[in-house]
Structures are given as C-alpha cells and as structure tokens.
Design an enzyme around this catalytic site. Sequence first.
Site, short mmCIF file in Angstrom:
data_model
loop_
_atom_site.label_atom_id
_atom_site.label_comp_id
_atom_site.label_asym_id
_atom_site.label_seq_id
_atom_site.Cartn_x
_atom_site.Cartn_y
_atom_site.Cartn_z
N VAL A 112 0.68 -1.27 -0.07
CA VAL A 112 0.15 -0.16 0.06
C VAL A 112 1.06 1.32 0.08
CG1 VAL A 112 -1.68 1.09 1.20
CG2 VAL A 112 -1.68 -1.40 1.27
N CYS A 113 0.61 2.23 -0.98
CA CYS A 113 1.02 3.45 -0.78
C CYS A 113 0.11 4.52 -1.33
CB CYS A 113 2.50 3.39 -1.87
SG CYS A 113 2.11 3.82 -3.43
N GLY A 114 0.47 5.78 -1.32
CA GLY A 114 -0.28 6.75 -1.62
C GLY A 114 -1.26 6.54 -2.77
#
Lengths: 97, 151
Positions: A9-11
């Site tokens: 998960v990242c931005g």
Amino acid sequence: MKNVKILCVCGSGTVSSAMVANKLKEKLAKHGYAVTPVEASPNSVESALAAGGFSLIACVSPVYKDYGIPKVNAVGLLTGLAEQQVIDDCLKILNAK
Amino acid sequence: MSTITKDLIVCGVKAENAEDAIKTIGAYLINGGYVKDTYLPAVLERETEYPTGLQLKTIGVAMPHTAGIHVNIPAVCVAKLSDPVEFRHMGDPDTKVQAQLIFMMAIKDPDAQLDTHQKVMRVFTNEEAVEELSAASDKDKLYEAAMKYMG
C-alpha cells in the site's frame, strides 16, 4: 517455495508500492517465499483484500483501519536503513502461518 | 532511454518550504512539456495526503509525484536545494524530514516504468550515490552523479 500474497500500500497505489513489491519479491525469495504482490492505495485496500488469501499488508502510507490481516511498516525498504527489520517483520508473520 | 536528461537537473534551488520547492522544481517539468498543467496542483494535493519525504542515513530526500493522467512524457527531475526544507515523512506524516535532494517523478505508466523507480530506489539505498549527489556543487557535477547512478 511457498506462495504468499502480499498487499503493498502506498499513496497512489503505484509508484512506491511497486518499489516495495519488487523488494519483497526479491528478498523473501531468499527465504523460500514466492511473493505475489498486489498494489493498492489506502482507499482501495478494502476492495483489494476482497480477493482474499493475503498473508500480510506492507504499507508505506499509513493504513489505520484493522482488516484482520497483519500490517508491516515497509518504509525501511525505500530508505534501505531498516531493510532487514522490515524483512524480519514479514518473516515473523509468514513463518507463523 | 536514459532516465536522466540534463534539462531536468537543477542545482541550488532556493525554496522557502516544501510547496515552494515543488512549484519551482515542477516548473522545469512543465516548461519541458513533460507534464500537464494539472500536474503541479495534483502533486501538491497528493503530498498533503500522502507525503513522500524519506530520511536517509545522512540526508533527507523527497520524491513528489502523482497519477499518470497528469503526465505527457515520463521523466525524473533531480534537484538539489541550496538549503533543505521540511517535508513530512512517508508512512508517518507526524515525522518531519529536512529534505535537500528532490526526485520529482513524472510517472505515466507505473508498470512500464518500473526501471525508473528501481533506479531512484537504488540511489536511496546506495550511500555512495547519496553522498555524491548531495556533495554536487553545480549542475554539471549533479548531472554527472545522476548519470552515474541513475542514467
């Protein structure tokens, strides 16, 4: 090799999570895990997890909600400063399965 | 194709804060036609929600970026600020990072540009590369170091 699915998960659900996905694939392969990474943004975690079968969530953006799947802070993979720590955290979870 | 082009190497950028830095550095991407006008507001908004500062061993860096719809031509702008400015840390917005090296990424298709990510990432984890980039005193030296480690 044991197959494991990891949600990264990242931005934006693209750039950093792709870096994390690659690093995890490479590093965990040495410990006998064939990682299938799936990339998501914090807003799409729930729908991504719906596919099922995830062993852990590796986050470089904060994921506050508890989805009942262990989370690992993976920022160390991007800076290289705490790379081993991140891998150890993942292994602890994967080996306990 | 090389990740690095000389018109996207900027040394000695003066910036008051992170927003100022993003606008100044982003202007190079806009002027070169690499990104659309919507790129800057999108990067700023994203940075607020999902910060991109990273504290490395010796210095702080940031890698502002946004979604591919704002990008015309994939590129990375490597900029060194004359003085560091405060970014918030990736994954932990309460932690502040004094960032001096900015890798502003114009990513069009993340899967097709994995190579670019990996090059940027390899720099972060390569002490020698970070040292050479942060020691660069002018555009030529910064270009040289960027080519050496990311070209």
